[in-house]
Design a protein around this motif. Structure first.
Motif, PDB file in Angstrom:
ATOM      1  N   PRO A 142       0.822  -1.361  -0.142  1.00  0.00           N
ATOM      2  CA  PRO A 142       0.038   0.061  -0.111  1.00  0.00           C
ATOM      3  C   PRO A 142       0.931   1.161  -0.031  1.00  0.00           C
ATOM      4  N   ASN A 143       1.984   1.268   0.808  1.00  0.00           N
ATOM      5  CA  ASN A 143       2.828   2.572   0.694  1.00  0.00           C
ATOM      6  C   ASN A 143       3.557   2.469  -0.280  1.00  0.00           C
ATOM      7  N   TYR A 144       3.921   1.645  -1.063  1.00  0.00           N
ATOM      8  CA  TYR A 144       4.642   1.867  -2.468  1.00  0.00           C
ATOM      9  C   TYR A 144       3.522   2.367  -3.419  1.00  0.00           C
ATOM     10  N   LYS A 200       1.496   4.435  -2.937  1.00  0.00           N
ATOM     11  CA  LYS A 200       1.289   5.827  -2.434  1.00  0.00           C
ATOM     12  C   LYS A 200       2.262   6.850  -2.975  1.00  0.00           C
ATOM     13  N   CYS A 201       3.382   6.102  -3.569  1.00  0.00           N
ATOM     14  CA  CYS A 201       4.220   6.851  -4.253  1.00  0.00           C
ATOM     15  C   CYS A 201       4.099   7.077  -5.633  1.00  0.00           C
ATOM     16  N   GLY A 202       2.863   6.723  -6.142  1.00  0.00           N
ATOM     17  CA  GLY A 202       2.415   7.091  -7.428  1.00  0.00           C
ATOM     18  C   GLY A 202       3.250   6.531  -8.778  1.00  0.00           C
ATOM     19  N   ASN A 210       2.143   8.731   9.223  1.00  0.00           N
ATOM     20  CA  ASN A 210       2.287   7.208   8.945  1.00  0.00           C
ATOM     21  C   ASN A 210       3.890   7.142   8.976  1.00  0.00           C
ATOM     22  N   GLU A 265       4.857   4.859   5.814  1.00  0.00           N
ATOM     23  CA  GLU A 265       4.860   5.665   4.416  1.00  0.00           C
ATOM     24  C   GLU A 265       6.034   6.336   4.494  1.00  0.00           C
ATOM     25  N   ARG A 281       8.861   6.121   1.453  1.00  0.00           N
ATOM     26  CA  ARG A 281       9.170   7.283   0.594  1.00  0.00           C
ATOM     27  C   ARG A 281      10.762   7.607   0.676  1.00  0.00           C
TER      28      ARG A 281
END
Length: 365
Positions: free
Chosen positions: A22-24, A26-28, A299, A302, A306
């Motif tokens: 999920p957090n990868y 979020k990096c778009g 988070n 996250e 990042r």
């Protein structure tokens, strides 16, 4: 490397599903998750289906051979951190490995050496470093507000928090219990704020009093008949600069608090508790306490992902380094060895082998 980091996931359990993937995402457009691998291929297939990941493998070796990757996340049981990291680094990938670094200090050393030889990032999942309390306190420390930090206390205690899922109570796969699982988080946080001093001597003791019998489970029911880890560990660590840390960690203990994760630092110009953050100083002929009126909500995971992606793209240094991982693993192994031997252990004397339960875990039964 281009402006997109092509990521592979090794191990598709809860930490991969709930944190890394999920957090990868979020990096778009900076990240593309292109492959997943798990020895239980059905788990990998399910994760790939849920998150639209195109390639699925039953071994990371095959994944690394058949798919062009820039980076991998290692989300396996601890036993497999070392071989997976070595293989990924040799394949030219940057590596984000979940904590702890490995099972033995020798493995951590070999992982650091492989990263150096490959010229790639090797960093570990110590997400508490990204907590706003830690970031703020680090600024106070860097500004000299605490002076020489010569003592610390580390606590990671659960009243009845033995995990009832996964392999957390399997010594062969995890290398130990609360010390290597939750204690390692608070220990790393203290070491990070202290500037990661070089360890000198450790004295440890472990107990198996509650986990090997039926009892109340606040994190699910566990297999008490095959409980092969410690349920509590305590220790003292001294460092070559004269500093020291007292450590206490447990999955199960008869204490008041259900769950406590804390770090206390003591310096000659001030001290601090980290969770929650409060700073203690003597100024203007008074004893004063400093408490932040506001800290941003964040988070931690996250921020960790990042930072790793930014390192892959732009060469930003990792917050947790491979060399620090070696020191941390030396301390963990030293505490287990001390518990088994019943005496203090010099870090330089650690034999780079993992003690099995038959060789003596040091449990006080």
């Amino acid at each position: 490397m281009g402006k997109i980091v092509r990521v592979g996931i090794i191990g598709t359990g809860g930490i991969a599903r709930d944190v890394h993937v999920p957090n990868y995402l979020k990096c778009g457009e900076q990240v593309e998750i292109v492959a997943v691998s798990d020895v239980v291929k059905e788990k990998a297939e399910k994760l790939a289906e849920d998150f639209n990941i195109p390639n699925v493998f039953s071994s990371y070796e095959e994944m690394l051979q058949k798919v062009q990757l820039d980076a991998v996340s290692i989300c396996t049981p601890n036993k497999f951190h070392h071989p997976a990291a070595i293989a990924a680094l040799q394949a030219g990938c940057h590596v984000l490995c979940e904590k702890p670094p490995a099972i033995t200090a020798k493995e951590a050393e070999e992982m650091a050496s492989a990263a150096s030889k490959a010229g790639k990032i090797l960093t570990y999942g110590f997400h508490f470093r990204y907590a706003p309390q830690v970031e703020m306190l680090k600024k106070f420390i860097d500004g000299g507000e605490l002076g020489d930090i010569y003592a610390a206390r580390v606590t990671a205690m659960r009243r009845r928090g033995i995990p009832g899922w996964g392999v957390f109570t399997n010594k062969e796969l995890q290398g130990g219990g609360p010390l290597i699982d939750i204690g390692v988080h608070m220990l790393d946080t203290a070491l990070y704020l202290m500037g990661y001093p070089e360890p000198d001597t450790v004295l440890g003791v472990t107990y198996q009093k509650l986990g090997n019998r039926k009892g109340v489970g606040l994190m699910g029911s566990w297999d008490w008949e095959n409980f092969s880890i410690e349920d509590m560990a305590r220790g003292m660590i001294t460092f070559k600069n004269g500093a020291s840390i007292l450590l206490e960690t447990a999955f199960a203990a008869n204490v008041e608090k259900i769950d406590e994760m804390s770090v206390t630092l003591m310096g000659d110009q001030g001290g601090a508790d980290v969770f929650p953050l409060k700073i203690y100083q003597e100024k203007y002929d008074s004893l004063i306490d400093i408490t932040p009126a506001h800290l941003p909500k964040r988070n931690y995971h996250e921020q960790e992902i990042r930072r790793f992606v930014d390192g892959c793209l732009n060469g930003t240094p990792p917050l947790s380094t491979a060399e620090q991982g070696v020191y941390l693993q030396q301390i963990i192994n030293g505490l287990y060895m001390s518990a088994a031997k019943g005496e203090a252990v010099k870090i330089g004397e650690i034999a780079h082998t993992h003690l099995t339960q038959k060789e003596g875990e040091g449990f006080d039964e």
